[in-house]
Design an enzyme around this catalytic site. Structure first.
Site, PDB file in Angstrom:
ATOM      1  CB  THR A   1      -0.886  -0.023   1.479  1.00 14.10           C
ATOM      2  OG1 THR A   1      -1.899  -1.219   1.161  1.00 14.10           O
ATOM      3  CG2 THR A   1      -1.856   1.134   1.621  1.00 14.10           C
TER       4      THR A   1
ATOM      5  CB  THR B   1      -3.884  -0.459  -1.272  1.00 12.33           C
ATOM      6  OG1 THR B   1      -3.003  -1.856  -0.784  1.00 12.33           O
ATOM      7  CG2 THR B   1      -5.279  -0.791  -1.440  1.00 12.33           C
TER       8      THR B   1
ATOM      9  CG  ASN C   1      -4.175  -6.923  -0.329  1.00  9.10           C
ATOM     10  OD1 ASN C   1      -3.888  -6.275   0.745  1.00  9.10           O
ATOM     11  ND2 ASN C   1      -4.714  -8.031  -0.426  1.00  9.10           N
TER      12      ASN C   1
HETATM   13  N1  GLY Z   1      -4.817  -3.916   1.622  1.00  6.43           N
HETATM   14  C1  GLY Z   1      -4.370  -3.539   2.825  1.00  6.43           C
HETATM   15  C2  GLY Z   1      -5.686  -2.718   3.390  1.00  6.43           C
HETATM   16  O1  GLY Z   1      -6.484  -2.257   2.825  1.00  6.43           O
HETATM   17  O2  GLY Z   1      -5.724  -2.772   4.608  1.00  6.43           O
END
Ligand code: GLY
Length: 576
Positions: A384, A402, A404
């Site tokens: 992110t 992000t 992810n």
């Molecule tokens: N993908 C990490 C979050 O959104 O927490």
């Protein structure tokens, strides 16, 4: 200032200089073939702190050219999508928290959504076993991207035309930029995944290993960004780009359809706002757990004099670990997309509930996680990236965005040149089964068509004397809220400089697994003291890459702006 090891070879330098002379970069000040990294910058007119020097510079140029903090945040995000492909994106999603010079607190949700044909058990085999490779890699791992919708939703608060904000990114993609040693390592580390999860060879793969100083050119991405410049949101969610995404999904067995893309909308939501020791904290609401977790953790320590315990004293760290544990137990049970499930936010954030939550806290003794069930509520209603921006008018913008995991699903849309997210793994694929961050969830975060997966992203703004004071955020999956929590406590309670608050070693507890994750430089003597209290430790290498901007005011005017970029990466602070 640290000289990065992207010194150019002589021939390369000649070519670079020629290119710089010939091409008219929208921002003449930016040289994408040679740049340095600043960890701290001061000014009074504007500042940007982000994960990459070129992106921070793009944002700063926008401010210098008359844009406001919203414009700069948009341009910085678009530049990150080019120069920081591991997390910067147009194929992922994000959240924006801002405070305007008119005194308005804003949050914009552009989190990805589950495709219309997604289903609750789509990552389980016929015996009910989780298929985590499918939720974490390749085409089926992707949610419907939200970033481009989020940029246009933010643009209503900007001053400049969108074309001016996207042009620097187009040029960086079209003409290329030199990569840093960290980026080279990262691209080399993902080579086999890129080869495995792509139907068309992406620009990130080349025969020889990448090295610092190599130029990364992304022609397909430049064409996609140009379509967005020329056609607005439709340049992404409809027409050629949508057709390319849909074709990629068909080739690789993914679920995002033309209809999913056309129907995607960002949402402006009421931010979470709470007081902490005379400061006002503004955070992201559901579908991010970030704002609520911050509120829970800060409120659980507010009536205890943590400053007198001392920074990194066993007593202070133990207290913070225990509030982290309790907040994350609630995250696992109750938190999810409130457009789909009832999240008992009022209860979870109430003083009475949080006081009750701390009743079994014993100073000097670890509370095992199997004794810390989620609290009782009545039915009620790693990869992110973060950027912080401030302008001379008093607008501040905090954005976390992000894919992810690093490079998301590792799948690049053939012909369109951008990576898709693997955000579907942020859903609870099966109750109690940990996701890639080891976090567990239940019904509240089960998959449903069109639902947004629970996030930990915590873009945050803090007001002091009703004026913007701190703009904070970080990447780091589930460690995000605890890193922001510790950064704020370091500044507010332990009176640290922003630089120290960011760079001091972080620790993290998320209820399950029942372990304290720490950075390499977490003090060993402190760890030993905590082990004696019953805590188990695991080493997490690095935690987060926090960007902080701090403003000082002279009456109604901004007096000074200090930008700090985390020591942990190529992060760069720019100000003027
Ligand atoms: N993908 C990490 C979050 O959104 O927490």
């Amino acid at each position: 200032m640290k000289k990065i090891s992207t010194r150019l070879h002589a021939a390369h330098l000649l070519m670079a200089l020629t290119l710089v002379l010939l091409c008219c970069m929208a921002s003449a000040q930016i040289n994408p073939y040679q740049y340095t990294i600043n960890k701290m910058a001061n000014g009074s007119k504007g500042a940007v702190s982000s994960a990459h020097p070129l992106a921070s510079q793009v944002g700063l140029e926008v401010l210098k050219n008359g844009g406001n903090a919203f414009d700069a945040a948009i341009a910085t995000q678009l530049a990150l999508a080019v120069v920081y492909p591991g997390a910067g994106n147009i194929g992922g999603g994000g959240f924006l928290v801002a405070y305007t010079n008119k005194g308005k607190a804003i949050s914009i949700d552009y989190r990805e959504k589950a495709p219309g044909s997604a289903s609750r058990d789509m990552y389980l085999d016929k015996d009910g076993n989780p298929l985590l490779n499918l939720s974490q890699n390749g085409h089926l791992a992707s949610g419907v991207p939200g970033t481009v919708a989020g940029l246009f939703a933010s643009h209503k608060y900007g001053k400049l035309g969108f074309a001016a904000l996207i042009q620097p990114a187009i040029e960086l993609a079209e003409k290329g930029f030199v990569i840093t040693a960290a980026e080279a390592r990262s691209l080399n580390g993902s080579k086999s995944a890129f080869e495995k999860y792509n139907t068309v060879r992406p620009a990130f793969v080349k025969e020889k290993a990448w090295k610092a100083g190599d130029t990364l050119v992304q022609k397909d991405l430049a064409a996609t960004l140009s379509r967005i410049r020329d056609n607005g949101m439709k340049g992404f969610y409809e027409g050629e780009t949508a057709r390319l995404i849909s074709a990629e999904m068909k080739r690789g067995g993914g679920k995002i359809s033309l209809e999913d893309l056309k129907n995607y909308t960002a949402a402006e939501r009421d931010p979470i706002i709470f007081d902490y020791k005379g400061h006002t904290v503004i955070g992201m609401p559901m579908p991010s757990s970030g704002g609520l977790l911050m509120q829970q953790m800060m409120k659980m320590i507010e009536d205890r004099d943590i400053a007198s315990m001392g920074f990194h004293s066993p007593a202070a760290v133990q207290l913070m670990i225990e509030v982290e544990r309790r907040a994350y137990a609630d995250r696992a049970e109750f938190m999810g997309d409130k457009d789909f499930v009832k999240v008992p936010i009022q209860t979870l954030s109430s003083d009475a509930y949080l006081k009750e939550r701390m009743k079994d806290f014993i100073p000097g003794k670890a509370t095992p996680s199997d004794m810390v069930k989620p609290g009782k509520v009545n039915p009620e209603s790693d990869e992110t990236t973060h950027l912080s921006v401030a302008d001379q008018y008093g607008n501040v913008v905090s954005v976390t965005t992000t894919l992810n995991g690093g490079y998301g699903s590792k799948t690049v849309v053939g012909g369109a040149g951008f990576l898709l997210n693997n955000e579907m793994d942020d859903f609870s694929v099966k109750p109690g089964v940990p996701n890639m961050f080891g976090a567990v969830g239940k019904e509240a975060n089960a998959i449903a068509p069109g639902k947004r997966m629970l996030s930990s992203m915590t873009p945050t703004v803090v007001l002091k004397d009703k004026k913007p004071w701190l703009v904070v955020g970080t990447p780091g999956g589930t460690t995000i809220p605890t890193s922001v929590f510790q950064t704020l406590v370091n500044i507010i309670d332990f009176k640290q400089s922003s630089l120290d608050a960011v760079n001091n070693p972080k620790f993290h507890h998320q209820w399950l697994p029942d372990q304290v994750m720490v950075e390499n430089d977490f003090p060993k003597s402190l760890q030993t003291s905590l082990e004696k209290m019953g805590y188990l430790f695991t080493n997490r290498g690095q935690i987060g890459r926090t960007e902080v901007i701090k403003l000082e005011w002279n009456g109604k005017k901004v007096k000074s702006i200090e930008a700090v970029a985390d020591k942990r990466g190529d992060d760069h602070a720019a100000a003027y």
